[in-house]
Motif scaffolding. Structure first.
Motif, PDB file in Angstrom:
ATOM      1  N   GLN A  48       0.839  -1.199   0.000  1.00 24.71           N
ATOM      2  CA  GLN A  48       0.000   0.000   0.000  1.00 24.71           C
ATOM      3  C   GLN A  48       0.875   1.250   0.000  1.00 24.71           C
ATOM      4  OE1 GLN A  48      -3.296   0.094   2.761  1.00 24.71           O
ATOM      5  NE2 GLN A  48      -3.323   2.325   2.809  1.00 24.71           N
ATOM      6  N   PHE A  49       1.904   1.266   0.840  1.00 25.36           N
ATOM      7  CA  PHE A  49       2.780   2.442   0.899  1.00 25.36           C
ATOM      8  C   PHE A  49       3.559   2.655  -0.398  1.00 25.36           C
ATOM      9  CE2 PHE A  49       2.626   2.713   5.643  1.00 25.36           C
ATOM     10  CZ  PHE A  49       2.220   4.039   5.689  1.00 25.36           C
ATOM     11  N   VAL A  50       4.137   1.613  -0.921  1.00 28.31           N
ATOM     12  CA  VAL A  50       4.922   1.747  -2.152  1.00 28.31           C
ATOM     13  C   VAL A  50       4.053   2.334  -3.261  1.00 28.31           C
ATOM     14  CG1 VAL A  50       6.046   0.439  -3.995  1.00 28.31           C
ATOM     15  CG2 VAL A  50       6.588  -0.059  -1.601  1.00 28.31           C
ATOM     16  N   HIS A  51       2.842   1.830  -3.389  1.00 28.42           N
ATOM     17  CA  HIS A  51       1.988   2.274  -4.485  1.00 28.42           C
ATOM     18  C   HIS A  51       1.277   3.587  -4.174  1.00 28.42           C
ATOM     19  CE1 HIS A  51       3.099  -1.753  -5.669  1.00 28.42           C
ATOM     20  NE2 HIS A  51       3.049  -1.225  -6.885  1.00 28.42           N
ATOM     21  N   THR A  52       1.211   3.954  -2.910  1.00 27.13           N
ATOM     22  CA  THR A  52       0.750   5.306  -2.569  1.00 27.13           C
ATOM     23  C   THR A  52       1.724   6.326  -3.150  1.00 27.13           C
ATOM     24  OG1 THR A  52      -0.407   4.623  -0.563  1.00 27.13           O
ATOM     25  CG2 THR A  52       0.355   6.905  -0.644  1.00 27.13           C
ATOM     26  N   PHE A  53       3.008   6.068  -3.007  1.00 28.75           N
ATOM     27  CA  PHE A  53       4.009   6.979  -3.565  1.00 28.75           C
ATOM     28  C   PHE A  53       4.019   6.938  -5.091  1.00 28.75           C
ATOM     29  CE2 PHE A  53       5.652   6.523   0.803  1.00 28.75           C
ATOM     30  CZ  PHE A  53       5.558   7.856   1.165  1.00 28.75           C
ATOM     31  N   ALA A  54       3.662   5.805  -5.680  1.00 24.86           N
ATOM     32  CA  ALA A  54       3.543   5.731  -7.142  1.00 24.86           C
ATOM     33  C   ALA A  54       2.379   6.600  -7.626  1.00 24.86           C
ATOM     34  CB  ALA A  54       3.356   4.282  -7.588  1.00 24.86           C
ATOM     35  N   ILE A  55       1.303   6.649  -6.852  1.00 25.28           N
ATOM     36  CA  ILE A  55       0.176   7.523  -7.195  1.00 25.28           C
ATOM     37  C   ILE A  55       0.604   8.983  -7.091  1.00 25.28           C
ATOM     38  CG2 ILE A  55      -2.157   8.263  -6.524  1.00 25.28           C
ATOM     39  CD1 ILE A  55      -2.532   5.320  -5.452  1.00 25.28           C
ATOM     40  N   VAL A  56       1.342   9.320  -6.038  1.00 22.05           N
ATOM     41  CA  VAL A  56       1.846  10.688  -5.871  1.00 22.05           C
ATOM     42  C   VAL A  56       2.743  11.060  -7.061  1.00 22.05           C
ATOM     43  CG1 VAL A  56       3.346  12.196  -4.489  1.00 22.05           C
ATOM     44  CG2 VAL A  56       1.670  10.714  -3.358  1.00 22.05           C
ATOM     45  N   ALA A  57       3.651  10.168  -7.417  1.00 14.34           N
ATOM     46  CA  ALA A  57       4.550  10.440  -8.552  1.00 14.34           C
ATOM     47  C   ALA A  57       3.753  10.635  -9.837  1.00 14.34           C
ATOM     48  CB  ALA A  57       5.554   9.298  -8.711  1.00 14.34           C
ATOM     49  N   SER A  58       2.749   9.801 -10.051  1.00 17.23           N
ATOM     50  CA  SER A  58       1.925   9.934 -11.258  1.00 17.23           C
ATOM     51  C   SER A  58       1.224  11.284 -11.292  1.00 17.23           C
ATOM     52  CB  SER A  58       0.887   8.803 -11.319  1.00 17.23           C
ATOM     53  OG  SER A  58       1.518   7.546 -11.422  1.00 17.23           O
ATOM     54  N   ALA A  59       0.664  11.701 -10.168  1.00 22.65           N
ATOM     55  CA  ALA A  59      -0.035  12.990 -10.106  1.00 22.65           C
ATOM     56  C   ALA A  59       0.917  14.149 -10.388  1.00 22.65           C
ATOM     57  CB  ALA A  59      -0.692  13.166  -8.739  1.00 22.65           C
ATOM     58  N   ILE A  60       2.095  14.092  -9.796  1.00 21.95           N
ATOM     59  CA  ILE A  60       3.076  15.156 -10.025  1.00 21.95           C
ATOM     60  C   ILE A  60       3.515  15.175 -11.487  1.00 21.95           C
ATOM     61  CG2 ILE A  60       5.437  15.903  -9.499  1.00 21.95           C
ATOM     62  CD1 ILE A  60       4.871  14.923  -6.586  1.00 21.95           C
ATOM     63  N   LEU A  61       3.718  13.998 -12.057  1.00 23.75           N
ATOM     64  CA  LEU A  61       4.136  13.939 -13.458  1.00 23.75           C
ATOM     65  C   LEU A  61       3.036  14.425 -14.400  1.00 23.75           C
ATOM     66  CD1 LEU A  61       6.194  10.691 -13.186  1.00 23.75           C
ATOM     67  CD2 LEU A  61       7.073  12.938 -13.839  1.00 23.75           C
ATOM     68  N   ILE A  62       1.781  14.220 -14.032  1.00 27.71           N
ATOM     69  CA  ILE A  62       0.688  14.790 -14.828  1.00 27.71           C
ATOM     70  C   ILE A  62       0.795  16.313 -14.817  1.00 27.71           C
ATOM     71  CG2 ILE A  62      -1.814  15.173 -14.884  1.00 27.71           C
ATOM     72  CD1 ILE A  62      -2.092  12.223 -13.870  1.00 27.71           C
ATOM     73  N   TYR A  76      -3.897   6.653 -16.189  1.00 25.98           N
ATOM     74  CA  TYR A  76      -4.245   5.230 -16.240  1.00 25.98           C
ATOM     75  C   TYR A  76      -3.372   4.409 -15.293  1.00 25.98           C
ATOM     76  CZ  TYR A  76      -6.999   6.195 -20.481  1.00 25.98           C
ATOM     77  OH  TYR A  76      -7.912   6.662 -21.391  1.00 25.98           O
ATOM     78  N   ALA A  77      -2.093   4.745 -15.233  1.00 29.73           N
ATOM     79  CA  ALA A  77      -1.190   4.047 -14.309  1.00 29.73           C
ATOM     80  C   ALA A  77      -1.658   4.237 -12.874  1.00 29.73           C
ATOM     81  CB  ALA A  77       0.243   4.550 -14.482  1.00 29.73           C
ATOM     82  N   ALA A  78      -1.990   5.478 -12.508  1.00 29.39           N
ATOM     83  CA  ALA A  78      -2.440   5.763 -11.146  1.00 29.39           C
ATOM     84  C   ALA A  78      -3.723   5.008 -10.817  1.00 29.39           C
ATOM     85  CB  ALA A  78      -2.638   7.268 -10.959  1.00 29.39           C
ATOM     86  N   ILE A  79      -4.632   4.922 -11.774  1.00 30.63           N
ATOM     87  CA  ILE A  79      -5.875   4.182 -11.552  1.00 30.63           C
ATOM     88  C   ILE A  79      -5.570   2.706 -11.294  1.00 30.63           C
ATOM     89  CG2 ILE A  79      -7.986   3.359 -12.689  1.00 30.63           C
ATOM     90  CD1 ILE A  79      -8.086   6.200 -14.025  1.00 30.63           C
ATOM     91  N   CYS A  80      -4.631   2.144 -12.037  1.00 32.31           N
ATOM     92  CA  CYS A  80      -4.228   0.750 -11.807  1.00 32.31           C
ATOM     93  C   CYS A  80      -3.602   0.581 -10.427  1.00 32.31           C
ATOM     94  CB  CYS A  80      -3.273   0.273 -12.896  1.00 32.31           C
ATOM     95  SG  CYS A  80      -4.088  -0.014 -14.480  1.00 32.31           S
ATOM     96  N   PHE A  81      -2.801   1.551  -9.995  1.00 34.71           N
ATOM     97  CA  PHE A  81      -2.210   1.468  -8.654  1.00 34.71           C
ATOM     98  C   PHE A  81      -3.307   1.509  -7.581  1.00 34.71           C
ATOM     99  CE2 PHE A  81       1.656   3.731 -10.644  1.00 34.71           C
ATOM    100  CZ  PHE A  81       2.251   2.524 -10.993  1.00 34.71           C
ATOM    101  N   PHE A 114      -1.043  -3.918 -10.240  1.00 36.89           N
ATOM    102  CA  PHE A 114       0.220  -3.226  -9.947  1.00 36.89           C
ATOM    103  C   PHE A 114       1.162  -3.309 -11.155  1.00 36.89           C
ATOM    104  CE2 PHE A 114      -0.154  -4.055  -5.098  1.00 36.89           C
ATOM    105  CZ  PHE A 114      -0.780  -2.836  -4.901  1.00 36.89           C
ATOM    106  N   MET A 115       1.301  -4.498 -11.714  1.00 36.94           N
ATOM    107  CA  MET A 115       2.206  -4.664 -12.860  1.00 36.94           C
ATOM    108  C   MET A 115       1.713  -3.864 -14.067  1.00 36.94           C
ATOM    109  SD  MET A 115       3.513  -8.607 -12.657  1.00 36.94           S
ATOM    110  CE  MET A 115       1.933  -9.375 -12.366  1.00 36.94           C
ATOM    111  N   LEU A 116       0.406  -3.887 -14.310  1.00 32.02           N
ATOM    112  CA  LEU A 116      -0.147  -3.095 -15.405  1.00 32.02           C
ATOM    113  C   LEU A 116       0.107  -1.607 -15.162  1.00 32.02           C
ATOM    114  CD1 LEU A 116      -1.749  -2.851 -18.028  1.00 32.02           C
ATOM    115  CD2 LEU A 116      -3.851  -2.934 -16.658  1.00 32.02           C
ATOM    116  N   GLY A 117      -0.054  -1.175 -13.924  1.00 33.51           N
ATOM    117  CA  GLY A 117       0.221   0.221 -13.576  1.00 33.51           C
ATOM    118  C   GLY A 117       1.657   0.604 -13.887  1.00 33.51           C
ATOM    119  N   TRP A 118       2.595  -0.264 -13.545  1.00 38.91           N
ATOM    120  CA  TRP A 118       4.001   0.050 -13.828  1.00 38.91           C
ATOM    121  C   TRP A 118       4.273   0.031 -15.328  1.00 38.91           C
ATOM    122  CZ3 TRP A 118       6.488   2.816 -10.684  1.00 38.91           C
ATOM    123  CH2 TRP A 118       6.284   2.686  -9.302  1.00 38.91           C
ATOM    124  N   ALA A 119       3.633  -0.880 -16.063  1.00 38.77           N
ATOM    125  CA  ALA A 119       3.804  -0.896 -17.524  1.00 38.77           C
ATOM    126  C   ALA A 119       3.262   0.398 -18.135  1.00 38.77           C
ATOM    127  CB  ALA A 119       3.095  -2.113 -18.130  1.00 38.77           C
TER     128      ALA A 119
END
Length: 129
Positions: A48-62, A76-81, A114-119
Motif C-alpha cells: 500500500q505504501f509503495v503504491h501510494t508513492f507511485a500515485i503521488v509520482a503519477s499525479a506530479i508527473l501529470i 491510467y497508471a495511477a488508476i491501476c495502482f 500493480f504490474m499493469l500500472g508500472w507498464a
C-alpha cells in the motif's frame, strides 16, 4: 480522467490509512494473530505504501509533463495502482483478520493491476517530449 488534485487526495487517504493499519498490526494484532498472518498483513501495508508513492509520482508527473498523451497514461497508471491497492492490500488485510481463505485468490488480481500500472507508467514516461 482523474485530476492531480483527486489523485493526491486519494494518495493522502492511502498514506494515512497505511500508517493507521501499520500501527494496528504492530499494536493491536500481534497478540491475536500468528506471526504468519501478521506478516501477511504487513505485506499489505508495505505494498500500500509503495503504491501510494507511485500515485503521488503519477499525479506530479501529470502536472509537469507537457503532452496530453503522457497525462493520459500517467492517469491510467495511477488508476491501476489504486485498484491494485484495493485488491492486493485489501485482500491481504481481510485474509489476515478473518482467516477466510477465499480472499487469497483476489490478491494476484491486485498484483496484476500493480504490474499493469508500472507498464503504463513506463509507457507514459516514454511519451514525454
Amino acid at each position: 480522467m482523474l485530476s492531480p488534485k483527486i489523485l493526491l487526495s486519494i494518495a493522502g487517504v492511502f498514506g494515512l490509512s497505511g500508517v493507521a493499519l501499520g500501527a494496528f498490526a504492530a499494536h493491536g494484532l500481534k497478540a491475536s494473530l500468528s506471526p504468519y498472518l501478521i506478516g501477511v498483513f504487513e505485506t499489505g501495508v508495505l505494498y500500500q505504501f509503495v503504491h501510494t508513492f507511485a500515485i503521488v509520482a503519477s499525479a506530479i508527473l501529470i502536472l509537469v509533463t507537457r503532452t496530453i498523451n503522457a497525462h493520459k497514461w500517467f492517469c491510467y497508471a495511477a488508476i491501476c495502482f489504486i485498484i491494485g491497492i484495493l485488491f492486493f492490500s485489501g485482500s491481504l488485510y481481510l485474509l489476515a483478520i478473518t482467516g477466510v481463505k477465499w480472499f487469497g485468490p483476489i490478491t494476484p488480481l491486485g498484483g496484476l493491476f500493480f504490474m499493469l500500472g508500472w507498464a503504463l507508467f513506463i509507457k507514459a514516461a516514454l511519451t514525454i517530449t
